[in-house]
Motif scaffolding. Structure first.
Motif, PDB file in Angstrom:
ATOM      1  N   LYS A 125       0.830  -1.202   0.000  1.00 37.93           N
ATOM      2  CA  LYS A 125       0.000   0.000   0.000  1.00 37.93           C
ATOM      3  C   LYS A 125       0.868   1.256   0.000  1.00 37.93           C
ATOM      4  CE  LYS A 125      -4.195  -1.733   2.208  1.00 37.93           C
ATOM      5  NZ  LYS A 125      -5.044  -1.650   3.411  1.00 37.93           N
ATOM      6  N   GLU A 126       1.924   1.259   0.814  1.00 41.15           N
ATOM      7  CA  GLU A 126       2.817   2.416   0.867  1.00 41.15           C
ATOM      8  C   GLU A 126       3.511   2.635  -0.476  1.00 41.15           C
ATOM      9  OE1 GLU A 126       3.930   2.039   5.610  1.00 41.15           O
ATOM     10  OE2 GLU A 126       5.453   1.617   4.093  1.00 41.15           O
ATOM     11  N   ALA A 165       3.203   5.882  -2.748  1.00 42.83           N
ATOM     12  CA  ALA A 165       4.395   6.613  -3.163  1.00 42.83           C
ATOM     13  C   ALA A 165       4.417   6.786  -4.675  1.00 42.83           C
ATOM     14  CB  ALA A 165       5.646   5.882  -2.704  1.00 42.83           C
ATOM     15  N   LYS A 166       4.044   5.760  -5.406  1.00 44.40           N
ATOM     16  CA  LYS A 166       3.989   5.871  -6.867  1.00 44.40           C
ATOM     17  C   LYS A 166       2.941   6.895  -7.287  1.00 44.40           C
ATOM     18  CE  LYS A 166       5.544   1.236  -8.078  1.00 44.40           C
ATOM     19  NZ  LYS A 166       5.170  -0.056  -8.667  1.00 44.40           N
ATOM     20  N   ARG A 167       1.821   6.879  -6.586  1.00 41.23           N
ATOM     21  CA  ARG A 167       0.742   7.806  -6.909  1.00 41.23           C
ATOM     22  C   ARG A 167       1.187   9.252  -6.663  1.00 41.23           C
ATOM     23  NH1 ARG A 167      -3.289  10.316  -4.346  1.00 41.23           N
ATOM     24  NH2 ARG A 167      -2.752   9.413  -2.352  1.00 41.23           N
ATOM     25  N   LEU A 168       1.964   9.473  -5.614  1.00 41.34           N
ATOM     26  CA  LEU A 168       2.404  10.825  -5.288  1.00 41.34           C
ATOM     27  C   LEU A 168       3.579  11.281  -6.139  1.00 41.34           C
ATOM     28  CD1 LEU A 168       2.134  10.774  -1.403  1.00 41.34           C
ATOM     29  CD2 LEU A 168       0.597  11.857  -3.032  1.00 41.34           C
ATOM     30  N   GLN A 169       4.180  10.408  -6.899  1.00 46.89           N
ATOM     31  CA  GLN A 169       5.320  10.779  -7.728  1.00 46.89           C
ATOM     32  C   GLN A 169       4.910  11.641  -8.919  1.00 46.89           C
ATOM     33  OE1 GLN A 169       7.250   7.132  -8.758  1.00 46.89           O
ATOM     34  NE2 GLN A 169       8.239   6.911  -6.767  1.00 46.89           N
ATOM     35  N   CYS A 170       3.667  11.616  -9.268  1.00 39.24           N
ATOM     36  CA  CYS A 170       3.192  12.409 -10.401  1.00 39.24           C
ATOM     37  C   CYS A 170       3.321  13.897 -10.056  1.00 39.24           C
ATOM     38  CB  CYS A 170       1.740  12.042 -10.710  1.00 39.24           C
ATOM     39  SG  CYS A 170       1.046  13.020 -12.028  1.00 39.24           S
TER      40      CYS A 170
END
Length: 144
Positions: free
Chosen positions: A84-85, A89-94
């Motif tokens: 989940k983390e 983290a991938k989602r927030l990299q955008c």
């Protein structure tokens, strides 16, 4: 009449006895059932034998010690949290989403600042500000 039927049966039976008169009939040839390669394997047979023996003795398949079950459960939960983390983290990299997040934080801070300022002002100043808002008759209005 009965003898005619018997004669026909005998003729048909005689014809069937001869191979050149036989017609192909799918019911006559029965296919053999194919063996399942998994069940035919020696390891599967040994495991099955072991399961039957354990069942006869009364041992369950899920007879793991409690500590081992708890540790496995914790490991599984940790892996789920880690995944989940990583996804977050991938989602927030955008970069677009990061900028949206920054703007949202700035707006929240700007909204909180006036509330903080109001909390620190003394009570008598708040009352005085409210009194100013109340319309007091000016000298011109009094003359009328």
């Amino acid at each position: 009449m009965h003898s005619e039927i018997q004669r026909e049966r005998a003729e048909i039976g005689g014809m069937m006895a001869r191979p050149e008169y036989r017609e192909w009939n799918p019911e006559l040839i029965k296919p053999k059932k194919l063996l399942n390669p998994v069940k035919a394997s020696r390891s599967h047979q040994e495991l099955h034998r072991e399961l039957l023996a354990n069942h006869r003795r009364g041992l369950g398949v899920d007879s793991k010690p409690e500590l081992q079950r708890v540790l496995e459960h914790r490991r599984r939960n940790q892996l789920i949290k880690k995944k989940k983390e990583e996804l977050e983290a991938k989602r927030l990299q955008c970069p677009f989403e990061q900028e949206l997040l920054r703007r949202q934080q700035r707006l929240n801070q700007l909204e909180k600042q006036p509330e903080k300022e109001e909390e620190h002002t003394p009570e008598f100043l708040k009352v005085r500000g409210n009194l100013r808002r109340i319309a007091t008759p000016t000298s011109e209005e009094r003359a009328l």
